[in-house]
Design a protein around this motif. Sequence first.
Motif, PDB file in Angstrom:
ATOM      1  N   ASP A  78      35.820  50.140  57.108  1.00 12.96           N
ATOM      2  CA  ASP A  78      36.587  50.035  58.351  1.00 12.96           C
ATOM      3  C   ASP A  78      38.063  49.857  58.019  1.00 12.96           C
ATOM      4  O   ASP A  78      38.487  48.778  57.577  1.00 12.96           O
ATOM      5  CB  ASP A  78      36.084  48.858  59.187  1.00 12.96           C
ATOM      6  N   GLU A  79      38.837  50.895  58.231  1.00  5.82           N
ATOM      7  CA  GLU A  79      40.244  50.895  57.808  1.00  5.82           C
ATOM      8  C   GLU A  79      41.065  49.835  58.527  1.00  5.82           C
ATOM      9  O   GLU A  79      41.924  49.185  57.928  1.00  5.82           O
ATOM     10  CB  GLU A  79      40.847  52.283  58.056  1.00  5.82           C
ATOM     11  N   ALA A  80      40.808  49.631  59.837  1.00 13.02           N
ATOM     12  CA  ALA A  80      41.605  48.666  60.601  1.00 13.02           C
ATOM     13  C   ALA A  80      41.393  47.251  60.083  1.00 13.02           C
ATOM     14  O   ALA A  80      42.355  46.504  59.864  1.00 13.02           O
ATOM     15  CB  ALA A  80      41.239  48.750  62.081  1.00 13.02           C
ATOM     16  N   THR A  81      40.128  46.867  59.883  1.00 13.42           N
ATOM     17  CA  THR A  81      39.835  45.524  59.377  1.00 13.42           C
ATOM     18  C   THR A  81      40.356  45.349  57.963  1.00 13.42           C
ATOM     19  O   THR A  81      40.926  44.305  57.611  1.00 13.42           O
ATOM     20  CB  THR A  81      38.319  45.260  59.409  1.00 13.42           C
ATOM     21  N   LEU A  82      40.175  46.369  57.132  1.00 16.23           N
ATOM     22  CA  LEU A  82      40.620  46.305  55.745  1.00 16.23           C
ATOM     23  C   LEU A  82      42.136  46.139  55.672  1.00 16.23           C
ATOM     24  O   LEU A  82      42.652  45.308  54.910  1.00 16.23           O
ATOM     25  CB  LEU A  82      40.194  47.579  55.015  1.00 16.23           C
ATOM     26  N   THR A  83      42.850  46.890  56.478  1.00 16.73           N
ATOM     27  CA  THR A  83      44.314  46.790  56.499  1.00 16.73           C
ATOM     28  C   THR A  83      44.758  45.413  56.953  1.00 16.73           C
ATOM     29  O   THR A  83      45.686  44.822  56.383  1.00 16.73           O
ATOM     30  CB  THR A  83      44.904  47.868  57.433  1.00 16.73           C
ATOM     31  N   TYR A  84      44.084  44.881  57.976  1.00 14.19           N
ATOM     32  CA  TYR A  84      44.425  43.549  58.496  1.00 14.19           C
ATOM     33  C   TYR A  84      44.198  42.479  57.439  1.00 14.19           C
ATOM     34  O   TYR A  84      45.041  41.598  57.234  1.00 14.19           O
ATOM     35  CB  TYR A  84      43.594  43.268  59.740  1.00 14.19           C
ATOM     36  N   MET A  85      43.064  42.535  56.749  1.00 15.33           N
ATOM     37  CA  MET A  85      42.772  41.538  55.721  1.00 15.33           C
ATOM     38  C   MET A  85      43.769  41.617  54.569  1.00 15.33           C
ATOM     39  O   MET A  85      44.209  40.599  54.030  1.00 15.33           O
ATOM     40  CB  MET A  85      41.346  41.729  55.193  1.00 15.33           C
ATOM     41  N   ARG A  86      44.139  42.831  54.184  1.00 14.70           N
ATOM     42  CA  ARG A  86      45.118  42.973  53.101  1.00 14.70           C
ATOM     43  C   ARG A  86      46.483  42.440  53.523  1.00 14.70           C
ATOM     44  O   ARG A  86      47.230  41.903  52.693  1.00 14.70           O
ATOM     45  CB  ARG A  86      45.216  44.441  52.681  1.00 14.70           C
ATOM     46  N   ASP A  87      46.794  42.580  54.798  1.00 14.70           N
ATOM     47  CA  ASP A  87      48.048  42.021  55.299  1.00 14.70           C
ATOM     48  C   ASP A  87      48.025  40.502  55.210  1.00 14.70           C
ATOM     49  O   ASP A  87      49.015  39.880  54.804  1.00 14.70           O
ATOM     50  CB  ASP A  87      48.275  42.461  56.745  1.00 14.70           C
ATOM     51  N   LEU A  88      46.890  39.887  55.569  1.00 13.51           N
ATOM     52  CA  LEU A  88      46.775  38.434  55.455  1.00 13.51           C
ATOM     53  C   LEU A  88      46.888  37.986  54.002  1.00 13.51           C
ATOM     54  O   LEU A  88      47.533  36.975  53.700  1.00 13.51           O
ATOM     55  CB  LEU A  88      45.438  37.958  56.047  1.00 13.51           C
ATOM     56  N   VAL A  89      46.272  38.745  53.102  1.00 11.47           N
ATOM     57  CA  VAL A  89      46.361  38.421  51.674  1.00 11.47           C
ATOM     58  C   VAL A  89      47.809  38.458  51.206  1.00 11.47           C
ATOM     59  O   VAL A  89      48.258  37.604  50.427  1.00 11.47           O
ATOM     60  CB  VAL A  89      45.495  39.396  50.841  1.00 11.47           C
ATOM     61  N   SER A  90      48.579  39.441  51.698  1.00  5.62           N
ATOM     62  CA  SER A  90      49.988  39.548  51.298  1.00  5.62           C
ATOM     63  C   SER A  90      50.802  38.346  51.766  1.00  5.62           C
ATOM     64  O   SER A  90      51.871  38.072  51.224  1.00  5.62           O
ATOM     65  CB  SER A  90      50.597  40.840  51.861  1.00  5.62           C
ATOM     66  N   HIS A  91      50.288  37.620  52.775  1.00  9.25           N
ATOM     67  CA  HIS A  91      50.973  36.432  53.277  1.00  9.25           C
ATOM     68  C   HIS A  91      50.366  35.131  52.736  1.00  9.25           C
ATOM     69  O   HIS A  91      50.740  34.046  53.183  1.00  9.25           O
ATOM     70  CB  HIS A  91      50.948  36.407  54.806  1.00  9.25           C
ATOM     71  N   GLY A  92      49.423  35.247  51.801  1.00  6.53           N
ATOM     72  CA  GLY A  92      48.903  34.050  51.144  1.00  6.53           C
ATOM     73  C   GLY A  92      47.444  33.732  51.384  1.00  6.53           C
ATOM     74  O   GLY A  92      46.921  32.785  50.787  1.00  6.53           O
ATOM     75  N   ALA A  93      46.753  34.477  52.242  1.00  2.00           N
ATOM     76  CA  ALA A  93      45.339  34.211  52.483  1.00  2.00           C
ATOM     77  C   ALA A  93      44.510  34.653  51.281  1.00  2.00           C
ATOM     78  O   ALA A  93      44.938  35.491  50.482  1.00  2.00           O
ATOM     79  CB  ALA A  93      44.867  34.931  53.747  1.00  2.00           C
TER      80      ALA A  93
END
Length: 334
Positions: A191-206
């Motif tokens: 799922d590209e939308a969920t994957l992109t969202y999670m990677r964005d959170l990781v880039s902010h420290g998650a």
Amino acid sequence: MGNSLAFLGVNEEEERLYRALLRSGSSSPAAGPQEPGPDSHTLFEESALDRLVALGLATRNTQGAVHPVPPPRAVDALIEGRLLRLREDLESEATRNSIIESLFLERLTATSSPRADAGDDGQMITQLHGIEAVREAIDELTFFARTEDLTTEPTGLLTEESIAVSHPINMRLLRRGVRMRMIMGSAIMQDEATLTYMRDLVSHGAEVRVSHHPIERVIIVDRSAALTPINPAHTSVGALLVREPGLVATLVTLFERMWEASEELPGEDADMPSDIEREILTMLREADKDETAARRLGVSVRTYRKHLATIMRRLGAANRVEAALLAHEKGWLN
């Protein structure tokens, strides 16, 4: 001056330095940019250049030279920084004046609640009925979160609505320095939308991991409160809000076990298969037996099957035929 950067939190010296950098293009580490003129001289010390880098107005390369950030990016960084500081100030002020607590007291003084079972606010286990009641509880718990937020999503999929609702909440937690750990079901890899969202959170420290095994749905905040579904098969029914220390501790233990059994979320650069993985995918089409494929690749059957299992997990494939089809759709075999 009408076009000054002062309103974005940049002082006069910092602005003069940035403008001088724009004119000169760069600054050596030993000397700041030189003001054009017959009596050229060093205007700024290294500490001033460091402040520009911290403000997002400049970057420093490996040789120590400082280069100005293009004006559009510089102004955007200043606006983002000011908005962040403003948000932090407002959140601190709201906390200091117990605004949220006073508003929740209004609801607690109501004669009855249509969304939660009757009981005082010290109740250790509370039933929350309906998705709206659950979202209210999540808002309350995360607003007061100070140290840690643990979350699982067994399906691995988030709707656009869920992402829109959770994004500001999660970003607020990360800005406050709350440690955020999330475990997602393996379907996230499709799922590209969920994957992109999670990677964005990781880039902010998650911290995000992917589980290839069944996991339980739970949200745990500061190891003092937890949310679990009333009916795991029908999560829209509602949730149990648990504050009983022993039960919360048990749920934390469960989360840690699921965390240890999960894998790190692959980064964008990890999407494409390795050479050996590409060869194995090719063998799925050319060889009928694992022994034949392994012999052609010059590896043991055990190694071949181990790589194949990893590929299937990455693709989220239930069998080899599906793995070949998904690999083709992703362009892995091109």
